[in-house]
Design an enzyme around this catalytic site. Structure first.
Site, PDB file in Angstrom:
ATOM      1  N   HIS A 146     -16.514 -94.162 -74.358  1.00  0.00           N
ATOM      2  CA  HIS A 146     -17.382 -92.842 -74.604  1.00  0.00           C
ATOM      3  C   HIS A 146     -17.934 -92.194 -76.236  1.00  0.00           C
ATOM      4  O   HIS A 146     -18.537 -91.610 -76.794  1.00  0.00           O
ATOM      5  CB  HIS A 146     -16.657 -91.346 -74.742  1.00  0.00           C
ATOM      6  CG  HIS A 146     -16.384 -91.372 -72.868  1.00  0.00           C
ATOM      7  ND1 HIS A 146     -15.442 -91.001 -72.411  1.00  0.00           N
ATOM      8  CD2 HIS A 146     -17.196 -92.103 -71.620  1.00  0.00           C
ATOM      9  CE1 HIS A 146     -15.282 -90.776 -71.278  1.00  0.00           C
ATOM     10  NE2 HIS A 146     -16.500 -92.415 -70.613  1.00  0.00           N
ATOM     11  N   CYS A 191     -29.997 -91.319 -83.507  1.00  0.00           N
ATOM     12  CA  CYS A 191     -31.716 -90.279 -83.479  1.00  0.00           C
ATOM     13  C   CYS A 191     -31.863 -89.623 -82.399  1.00  0.00           C
ATOM     14  O   CYS A 191     -32.013 -90.397 -80.874  1.00  0.00           O
ATOM     15  CB  CYS A 191     -32.957 -90.962 -83.917  1.00  0.00           C
ATOM     16  SG  CYS A 191     -34.526 -89.345 -84.036  1.00  0.00           S
ATOM     17  N   CYS A 240     -37.104 -90.672 -88.861  1.00  0.00           N
ATOM     18  CA  CYS A 240     -37.764 -89.308 -89.053  1.00  0.00           C
ATOM     19  C   CYS A 240     -37.624 -87.948 -88.798  1.00  0.00           C
ATOM     20  O   CYS A 240     -38.700 -87.486 -88.644  1.00  0.00           O
ATOM     21  CB  CYS A 240     -37.934 -89.685 -87.192  1.00  0.00           C
ATOM     22  SG  CYS A 240     -36.237 -88.911 -86.220  1.00  0.00           S
ATOM     23  N   GLY A 242      -1.998 -92.003 -71.233  1.00  0.00           N
ATOM     24  CA  GLY A 242      -2.268 -90.641 -71.654  1.00  0.00           C
ATOM     25  C   GLY A 242      -4.254 -90.354 -71.340  1.00  0.00           C
ATOM     26  O   GLY A 242      -4.753 -89.888 -72.173  1.00  0.00           O
ATOM     27  N   PRO A 278       3.407 -88.501 -69.655  1.00  0.00           N
ATOM     28  CA  PRO A 278       4.456 -87.518 -69.468  1.00  0.00           C
ATOM     29  C   PRO A 278       4.390 -86.861 -67.827  1.00  0.00           C
ATOM     30  O   PRO A 278       5.291 -85.902 -67.525  1.00  0.00           O
ATOM     31  CB  PRO A 278       4.452 -86.300 -70.474  1.00  0.00           C
ATOM     32  CG  PRO A 278       3.590 -87.106 -71.386  1.00  0.00           C
ATOM     33  CD  PRO A 278       2.633 -88.065 -70.823  1.00  0.00           C
TER      34      PRO A 278
HETATM   35  C1  BV8 Z   1     -21.924 -90.327 -65.672  1.00  0.00           C
HETATM   36  C2  BV8 Z   1     -17.451 -88.152 -75.274  1.00  0.00           C
HETATM   37  C3  BV8 Z   1     -24.040 -90.992 -64.434  1.00  0.00           C
HETATM   38  C4  BV8 Z   1     -17.701 -87.084 -75.486  1.00  0.00           C
HETATM   39  C5  BV8 Z   1     -16.904 -87.771 -72.455  1.00  0.00           C
HETATM   40  C6  BV8 Z   1     -17.902 -89.087 -59.486  1.00  0.00           C
HETATM   41  C7  BV8 Z   1     -16.578 -88.160 -59.301  1.00  0.00           C
HETATM   42  C8  BV8 Z   1     -16.734 -86.541 -59.946  1.00  0.00           C
HETATM   43  C9  BV8 Z   1     -17.377 -86.305 -60.660  1.00  0.00           C
HETATM   44  C10 BV8 Z   1     -18.005 -87.341 -61.575  1.00  0.00           C
HETATM   45  C11 BV8 Z   1     -18.417 -89.055 -61.289  1.00  0.00           C
HETATM   46  N1  BV8 Z   1     -19.182 -89.591 -61.677  1.00  0.00           N
HETATM   47  C12 BV8 Z   1     -19.954 -88.874 -63.090  1.00  0.00           C
HETATM   48  C13 BV8 Z   1     -19.402 -87.828 -62.548  1.00  0.00           C
HETATM   49  C14 BV8 Z   1     -19.754 -86.831 -63.328  1.00  0.00           C
HETATM   50  C15 BV8 Z   1     -18.285 -86.626 -64.741  1.00  0.00           C
HETATM   51  C16 BV8 Z   1     -17.177 -86.440 -64.700  1.00  0.00           C
HETATM   52  O1  BV8 Z   1     -16.747 -87.405 -64.320  1.00  0.00           O
HETATM   53  N2  BV8 Z   1     -16.823 -85.394 -64.804  1.00  0.00           N
HETATM   54  C17 BV8 Z   1     -15.124 -84.726 -64.758  1.00  0.00           C
HETATM   55  C18 BV8 Z   1     -15.344 -83.473 -65.616  1.00  0.00           C
HETATM   56  C19 BV8 Z   1     -15.415 -84.575 -63.358  1.00  0.00           C
HETATM   57  N3  BV8 Z   1     -18.937 -88.282 -65.514  1.00  0.00           N
HETATM   58  C20 BV8 Z   1     -20.281 -88.251 -66.129  1.00  0.00           C
HETATM   59  O2  BV8 Z   1     -20.947 -86.886 -66.533  1.00  0.00           O
HETATM   60  C21 BV8 Z   1     -20.796 -90.179 -67.134  1.00  0.00           C
HETATM   61  N4  BV8 Z   1     -21.306 -89.681 -67.149  1.00  0.00           N
HETATM   62  O3  BV8 Z   1     -21.233 -90.667 -65.030  1.00  0.00           O
HETATM   63  O4  BV8 Z   1     -23.079 -90.382 -65.959  1.00  0.00           O
HETATM   64  C22 BV8 Z   1     -23.917 -90.410 -63.898  1.00  0.00           C
HETATM   65  C23 BV8 Z   1     -24.187 -89.034 -64.528  1.00  0.00           C
HETATM   66  C24 BV8 Z   1     -24.126 -87.498 -63.686  1.00  0.00           C
HETATM   67  C25 BV8 Z   1     -24.145 -87.244 -61.714  1.00  0.00           C
HETATM   68  C26 BV8 Z   1     -23.359 -88.935 -61.779  1.00  0.00           C
HETATM   69  C27 BV8 Z   1     -23.351 -90.452 -62.595  1.00  0.00           C
HETATM   70  C28 BV8 Z   1     -20.139 -89.110 -68.754  1.00  0.00           C
HETATM   71  C29 BV8 Z   1     -18.206 -88.692 -68.696  1.00  0.00           C
HETATM   72  C30 BV8 Z   1     -18.226 -89.179 -70.284  1.00  0.00           C
HETATM   73  C31 BV8 Z   1     -17.761 -87.645 -71.191  1.00  0.00           C
HETATM   74  N5  BV8 Z   1     -18.096 -88.111 -72.613  1.00  0.00           N
HETATM   75  N6  BV8 Z   1     -16.000 -87.751 -74.580  1.00  0.00           N
HETATM   76  C32 BV8 Z   1     -16.702 -86.417 -76.479  1.00  0.00           C
HETATM   77  O5  BV8 Z   1     -15.590 -86.710 -76.908  1.00  0.00           O
HETATM   78  O6  BV8 Z   1     -17.269 -85.347 -76.619  1.00  0.00           O
HETATM   79  S1  BV8 Z   1     -15.121 -87.562 -71.356  1.00  0.00           S
HETATM   80  C33 BV8 Z   1     -13.293 -86.445 -72.763  1.00  0.00           C
HETATM   81  O7  BV8 Z   1     -12.803 -86.371 -71.390  1.00  0.00           O
HETATM   82  C34 BV8 Z   1     -12.943 -88.234 -72.963  1.00  0.00           C
HETATM   83  O8  BV8 Z   1     -13.410 -89.275 -73.760  1.00  0.00           O
HETATM   84  C35 BV8 Z   1     -11.958 -88.166 -71.557  1.00  0.00           C
HETATM   85  O9  BV8 Z   1     -12.864 -89.329 -70.636  1.00  0.00           O
HETATM   86  C36 BV8 Z   1     -12.463 -87.050 -70.957  1.00  0.00           C
HETATM   87  C37 BV8 Z   1     -10.452 -86.339 -71.143  1.00  0.00           C
HETATM   88  O10 BV8 Z   1      -9.496 -87.614 -70.697  1.00  0.00           O
HETATM   89  P1  BV8 Z   1      -8.952 -87.779 -70.852  1.00  0.00           P
HETATM   90  O11 BV8 Z   1      -8.587 -88.126 -72.217  1.00  0.00           O
HETATM   91  O12 BV8 Z   1      -7.590 -88.051 -69.911  1.00  0.00           O
HETATM   92  O13 BV8 Z   1      -7.684 -86.765 -71.749  1.00  0.00           O
HETATM   93  P2  BV8 Z   1      -7.172 -85.204 -70.254  1.00  0.00           P
HETATM   94  O14 BV8 Z   1      -7.088 -83.960 -72.275  1.00  0.00           O
HETATM   95  O15 BV8 Z   1      -7.648 -85.093 -70.175  1.00  0.00           O
HETATM   96  O16 BV8 Z   1      -5.971 -85.977 -70.430  1.00  0.00           O
HETATM   97  C38 BV8 Z   1      -4.516 -86.084 -71.787  1.00  0.00           C
HETATM   98  C39 BV8 Z   1      -3.716 -86.619 -70.838  1.00  0.00           C
HETATM   99  O17 BV8 Z   1      -2.629 -87.021 -71.685  1.00  0.00           O
HETATM  100  C40 BV8 Z   1      -2.448 -85.797 -69.473  1.00  0.00           C
HETATM  101  O18 BV8 Z   1      -2.900 -86.097 -69.158  1.00  0.00           O
HETATM  102  C41 BV8 Z   1      -1.847 -85.595 -69.884  1.00  0.00           C
HETATM  103  O19 BV8 Z   1      -0.548 -85.439 -69.099  1.00  0.00           O
HETATM  104  C42 BV8 Z   1      -1.764 -86.679 -71.198  1.00  0.00           C
HETATM  105  N7  BV8 Z   1      -0.826 -86.710 -72.442  1.00  0.00           N
HETATM  106  C43 BV8 Z   1      -0.242 -85.753 -73.211  1.00  0.00           C
HETATM  107  N8  BV8 Z   1       0.344 -85.861 -74.603  1.00  0.00           N
HETATM  108  C44 BV8 Z   1       0.500 -87.073 -73.827  1.00  0.00           C
HETATM  109  C45 BV8 Z   1       0.225 -87.747 -72.928  1.00  0.00           C
HETATM  110  N9  BV8 Z   1      -0.042 -89.368 -72.714  1.00  0.00           N
HETATM  111  C46 BV8 Z   1       1.054 -90.223 -73.574  1.00  0.00           C
HETATM  112  N10 BV8 Z   1       1.291 -89.957 -75.085  1.00  0.00           N
HETATM  113  C47 BV8 Z   1       1.084 -88.424 -74.834  1.00  0.00           C
HETATM  114  N11 BV8 Z   1       1.995 -87.351 -76.354  1.00  0.00           N
END
Ligand code: BV8
Length: 248
Positions: A119, A127, A153, A189, A216
């Protein structure tokens, strides 16, 4: 942490010729970086998915930049934790690939080789109108000017990250695809909610990989796993590393 499960996974890791690791925000939690779905995910009551979109940037680039500048300042004060350090050591193994969803750069700061930034990076700018200027690195915190400008630019600059609704860089997709042919796929994670990153586990399994998770909490890919370690990454990875290297 169930020791028989840890011992089984360490045996598989020791035997693996090709190991692919996918990480998410949970691997940086112990460093103090807020996760996306954790309690501290909100910024000024905005959900990440409200701000990390081209539409939000189009509506109010200054607001989106204030959020990224806040995150950059926060991340700049964080250090890699033991989870990052173990993965950095493993990155020196042949056949190892690390694919991260994190834009924080902590894997790189821990010395991890060949990180696949699925990501993008919060330390890269590009730009927004897309003049011929390539993306550039800018680590100043706080940023001198909000919103920052393209040095070539003068147009608006944007963060070098993938926003919701935007596609993954084809070169990044190709490197990730190649890493799906592995003996072990380890997911660490991540809530496995955001696609296409969340599909990597299933894709590796479909290619015969042994699939394990360190988290976890139970995640959306629980049904796809061969093995799960319900523990924090900063505890489980050093334990695995010690077993893999026969130190215990
Ligand atoms: C795209 C950068 C073509 C920006 C990010 C299919 C089904 C449904 C929806 C979609 C699909 N295909 C596409 C979509 C749409 C969308 C999507 O997936 N939506 C979700 C919300 C349903 N995807 C997109 O838009 C992607 N592009 O598909 O393009 C397209 C376009 C449109 C429509 C169709 C196709 C682009 C997605 C990228 C977005 N950018 N980040 C920024 O950071 O500012 S995503 C961002 O959120 C992160 O990078 C990461 O990917 C995500 C967060 O997830 P996690 O990292 O897992 O974090 P989270 O907090 O959720 O979980 C933390 C975990 O850690 C927990 O489970 C917790 O228990 C655990 N944990 C906590 N402490 C610990 C631990 N584990 C271990 N040790 C610990 N100590």
């Amino acid at each position: 942490m169930d020791s028989s499960t840890v011992i089984e996974l360490s045996a598989r890791l020791r035997r693996a010729r090709r190991l692919t690791v996918v990480t998410g925000a949970g691997v940086s939690a112990a460093s103090g970086v807020p996760t996306f779905r954790g309690p501290s995910r909100l910024w000024r009551s905005f959900r990440p998915e409200d701000l990390a979109t081209p539409e939000a940037f189009g509506r109010n680039p200054r607001l989106v930049w204030e959020w990224y500048d806040w995150r950059r300042s926060l991340i700049a004060a964080c250090l890699p934790n033991p989870a990052h350090e173990v993965l950095a050591r493993w990155s020196h193994r042949d056949g190892f690939t690390l694919i991260t969803q994190n834009v924080d750069g902590l894997h790189e700061r821990a010395g991890t080789r060949g990180v696949v930034r699925f990501h993008g990076s919060i330390w890269e700018l590009r730009c927004a109108p897309g003049c011929r200027n390539d993306s550039w690195e800018d680590r100043t915190v706080p940023l001198a000017e909000l919103p920052p400008r393209c040095p070539r630019c003068g147009g608006l600059a944007r963060p070098g990250v993938v926003w919701f609704g935007e596609s993954i860089d084809p070169r990044v997709l190709a490197r990730s695809e190649a890493a799906l042919d592995c003996d072990v796929m380890l997911s660490v994670g991540t809530s496995s909610v955001v696609y296409p990153a969340a599909g990597l586990v299933q894709a590796a399994r479909a290619r015969g990989a042994f699939v394990a998770e360190i988290n976890p909490a139970t995640t959306d890919v629980a049904g796809e796993l061969d093995l799960a370690i319900a523990a924090p990454a900063e505890e489980a990875l050093p334990r695995l590393d010690a077993l893999v290297n026969g130190m215990v």
